[in-house]
Write a protein that holds these residues in place. Structure first.
Motif, PDB file in Angstrom:
ATOM      1  N   ASP A 139       9.984 -10.526 -29.239  1.00  0.00           N
ATOM      2  CA  ASP A 139       9.091  -9.656 -28.613  1.00  0.00           C
ATOM      3  C   ASP A 139       7.554  -9.971 -28.545  1.00  0.00           C
ATOM      4  O   ASP A 139       6.494  -9.941 -27.481  1.00  0.00           O
ATOM      5  N   ALA A 140       7.242 -10.356 -29.882  1.00  0.00           N
ATOM      6  CA  ALA A 140       5.772 -10.788 -30.240  1.00  0.00           C
ATOM      7  C   ALA A 140       5.376 -12.020 -29.284  1.00  0.00           C
ATOM      8  O   ALA A 140       4.301 -12.150 -28.820  1.00  0.00           O
ATOM      9  N   ALA A 141       6.305 -12.938 -29.190  1.00  0.00           N
ATOM     10  CA  ALA A 141       6.086 -14.104 -28.538  1.00  0.00           C
ATOM     11  C   ALA A 141       6.154 -13.835 -27.095  1.00  0.00           C
ATOM     12  O   ALA A 141       5.087 -14.334 -26.365  1.00  0.00           O
ATOM     13  N   GLU A 142       6.819 -12.830 -26.398  1.00  0.00           N
ATOM     14  CA  GLU A 142       6.556 -12.371 -25.078  1.00  0.00           C
ATOM     15  C   GLU A 142       5.167 -11.739 -25.013  1.00  0.00           C
ATOM     16  O   GLU A 142       4.686 -12.047 -23.864  1.00  0.00           O
TER      17      GLU A 142
ATOM     18  N   LEU B 184       0.881 -19.950 -27.290  1.00  0.00           N
ATOM     19  CA  LEU B 184       1.865 -19.764 -28.023  1.00  0.00           C
ATOM     20  C   LEU B 184       1.999 -20.509 -29.238  1.00  0.00           C
ATOM     21  O   LEU B 184       2.644 -21.878 -28.931  1.00  0.00           O
ATOM     22  N   THR B 185       1.929 -20.158 -30.361  1.00  0.00           N
ATOM     23  CA  THR B 185       1.960 -21.035 -31.662  1.00  0.00           C
ATOM     24  C   THR B 185       2.787 -20.197 -32.715  1.00  0.00           C
ATOM     25  O   THR B 185       2.926 -18.960 -32.417  1.00  0.00           O
ATOM     26  N   SER B 186       3.229 -20.753 -33.613  1.00  0.00           N
ATOM     27  CA  SER B 186       4.141 -20.040 -34.591  1.00  0.00           C
ATOM     28  C   SER B 186       2.910 -18.860 -35.195  1.00  0.00           C
ATOM     29  O   SER B 186       3.433 -17.878 -35.756  1.00  0.00           O
ATOM     30  N   ARG B 187       1.688 -19.620 -35.463  1.00  0.00           N
ATOM     31  CA  ARG B 187       0.887 -18.372 -36.001  1.00  0.00           C
ATOM     32  C   ARG B 187       0.675 -17.272 -35.232  1.00  0.00           C
ATOM     33  O   ARG B 187       0.514 -16.195 -35.495  1.00  0.00           O
TER      34      ARG B 187
END
Length: 197
Positions: free
Chosen positions: A16-19, A30-33
């Motif tokens: 959900d955060a990535a979205e 869009l990065t892991s951080r």
């Protein structure tokens, strides 16, 4: 000292955060951080659940594909109700107002992600391909009910509708298309085959 917040369903919260990052800032941001910051957790949480960031992204795509498959079942259940144009416009809006446009851009911009997805999906563009399947299934159901011409080529109409829908929603920085604009694209695309608009 612990960092961030406790995550109940860490995988889903990270998805959900990535979205949210994708929708707000686009695929390049869009990065892991960025994902862990958006989720309010330590970066290590992502790597505890996924072997690397491209694996995380591949599973994000698979999660969103599962949503389209669930949407397909709901859409096919609506066959024979409402109007064909209205049902199609709602379905395309549901697919493309969410993260689908950004995910298609993400897939095309990341070679490693594309390679991971190709291992299980050798053809087509993931998510867009499932959207085409959803629309084709719905059109076939409506054809069976006589609301679409018996000779309608649903396997050609479906990618036309998904492609047109993708273009209508493609500008993530501009205003969202109006429901009327989406209906107009759908109505024009299926004008020759739909008996009940």
């Amino acid at each position: 000292m612990p960092t961030g917040v406790a995550l109940r369903d860490a995988r889903q919260q990270l998805f959900d955060a990535a979205e949210r990052v994708l929708l707000r800032d686009g695929p390049n941001a869009l990065t892991s951080r960025a994902v862990t910051t958006e989720a309010g957790c330590a970066k290590g949480v992502l790597h505890r659940h996924f072997s690397d960031f491209d694996t995380f992204l591949a599973e994000l795509v698979e999660d969103r594909i599962a949503r389209v498959r669930a949407q397909e079942a709901d859409l096919c259940e609506r066959a024979g109700t409402g109007t064909v144009v209205g049902n199609l416009a709602e379905a395309l809006t549901e697919v493309f107002e969410t993260v689908a446009v950004a995910i298609v851009a993400l897939i095309t911009s990341r070679d490693e992600l594309r390679a991971k997805l190709r291992a299980t999906r050798p053809t087509g563009v993931p998510l867009a391909t499932e959207a085409v399947t959803m629309i084709a299934s719905y059109l076939a159901a409506e054809r069976g009910l006589g609301r679409i011409a018996a000779d309608a080529d649903v396997d050609t109409l479906a990618p036309m509708l998904v492609g047109a829908g993708h273009l209508v929603f493609a500008d993530r920085t501009g205003p969202r298309p109006s429901p009327e604009a989406v209906r107009k694209v759908v109505a024009t695309t299926v004008a020759g085959v739909v008996r009940d608009r």
